[in-house]
Design a protein around this motif. Sequence first.
Motif, mmCIF file in Angstrom:
data_model
loop_
_atom_site.group_PDB
_atom_site.id
_atom_site.type_symbol
_atom_site.label_atom_id
_atom_site.label_comp_id
_atom_site.label_asym_id
_atom_site.label_seq_id
_atom_site.Cartn_x
_atom_site.Cartn_y
_atom_site.Cartn_z
ATOM 1 N N ASP A 56 0.816 -1.216 0.000
ATOM 2 C CA ASP A 56 0.000 0.000 0.000
ATOM 3 C C ASP A 56 0.848 1.264 0.000
ATOM 4 N N ASP A 57 2.009 1.231 0.645
ATOM 5 C CA ASP A 57 2.850 2.432 0.717
ATOM 6 C C ASP A 57 3.310 2.864 -0.674
ATOM 7 N N VAL A 58 3.737 1.912 -1.477
ATOM 8 C CA VAL A 58 4.212 2.235 -2.820
ATOM 9 C C VAL A 58 3.052 2.704 -3.696
ATOM 10 N N LYS A 59 1.891 2.051 -3.563
ATOM 11 C CA LYS A 59 0.714 2.481 -4.330
ATOM 12 C C LYS A 59 0.355 3.919 -4.006
ATOM 13 N N GLN A 60 0.375 4.244 -2.698
ATOM 14 C CA GLN A 60 0.033 5.604 -2.288
ATOM 15 C C GLN A 60 1.055 6.606 -2.826
ATOM 16 N N GLN A 61 2.327 6.198 -2.823
ATOM 17 C CA GLN A 61 3.384 7.072 -3.337
ATOM 18 C C GLN A 61 3.150 7.398 -4.813
ATOM 19 N N LEU A 62 2.790 6.389 -5.596
ATOM 20 C CA LEU A 62 2.512 6.601 -7.018
ATOM 21 C C LEU A 62 1.291 7.510 -7.212
ATOM 22 N N ARG A 63 0.243 7.251 -6.427
ATOM 23 C CA ARG A 63 -0.969 8.068 -6.556
ATOM 24 C C ARG A 63 -0.693 9.520 -6.185
ATOM 25 N N ASP A 64 0.092 9.745 -5.126
ATOM 26 C CA ASP A 64 0.415 11.113 -4.702
ATOM 27 C C ASP A 64 1.211 11.847 -5.781
ATOM 28 N N ARG A 65 2.161 11.168 -6.385
ATOM 29 C CA ARG A 65 2.959 11.809 -7.428
ATOM 30 C C ARG A 65 2.108 12.122 -8.653
ATOM 31 N N LEU A 66 1.178 11.224 -8.984
ATOM 32 C CA LEU A 66 0.294 11.479 -10.120
ATOM 33 C C LEU A 66 -0.627 12.663 -9.841
#
Length: 364
Positions: A56-66
């Motif tokens: 979940d941490d990596v998914k959230q990181q990608l979503r935040d950058r997008l």
Amino acid sequence: MTPPRALANPTVSLAQNCLTEVLAAIDRLRPGPDFSRQLERAKSSVERALLEVVGDDVKQQLRDRLRHLESQATQVLQSADQSPTIKPDEPPPAPASVTPGATAARAIAPVICEALTNPNHLMHRSVSERLLKYVDTNRELTQTYKEQLPKDIAEVLRIAPTALGLYKEATNRGQRHPLSSQGKLGRGTGTAYEIMGTAALIRKSARATGKPDSPLYISPRDSLDFGIKLQASYADDERKLFHSRKTIEADLLISRPPPQPNRLLEPHREIAVDFKHVKHGKSYSDKDGEQKTKEGTSSLAKQLKGVASALKTEEIHEFHFVSNGHFSESFRRAVDNANSELIAYGCKPILLHEHVIAEQCKPT
């Protein structure tokens, strides 16, 4: 510190690199197709990565950058969408140009055009909602019209993204408000039909009443302008019109280039269109003979006199009346009388086109 295990996934690494590249690209790209393609590339990369990544941490990181990328892109698009304003200490716009063949190249904001025509555009929802807000305030529009109008605006913009008078007012040709303004689309049905009738002519040619060999259509090579003023009054007695009306308006002005072999030798052909909307597809009469001006002449007769002047002086080469319904006998007689004079003068007659609108909007 060891990075999360999921970042070792090549798809995630590709998405991270893509976001970095696109974020740098939007600072130097102007809004347009290349700008939109870069955003689509970034979103597609992130979507693929989200399907493969674990954690979940990596998914959230990608979503935040997008989200950060989309926020930056939205600021660029909104800045490009700002309409120019006239400051109080600036002189008012110049009066309408009445020089035959004069054109005005004031383009629609590319962002508006692309946002309306591309459902995947970053601002598609906000621009569409702005348009629907105007449409919803118009109590005269039926639900069928409200559903069709945004589609027809997109159709017009697809073929004529620089159409003058649609999103930007044609100030130097006499127009005070563009068709897509709340003051226009939010009131009455006539303005909406100017756009809907134009879209119908893009989709399919309309045959003239009594003259099936004289169709009216819009091709991809044509240039379109809306709400253009044409000169209707001249000094010499033969063309003099009543003093109260010095111009007539073309709801739509189609500028058609000559065939390719002669494009450098012949001028564009100027085709003027006047849209007449009637409720429930009934007959349009303009109350000819009833609605008198102070000179004692019907408004239709005055308009026809002005049209004749514009045709005789070759400011325009054709004039067409277009309706979603049909024209009354009195209207036809008035046009026939004007045509008798025009044909004798060597001009092309005024033509009538009926039932021009999207199929789903025609009366049942």
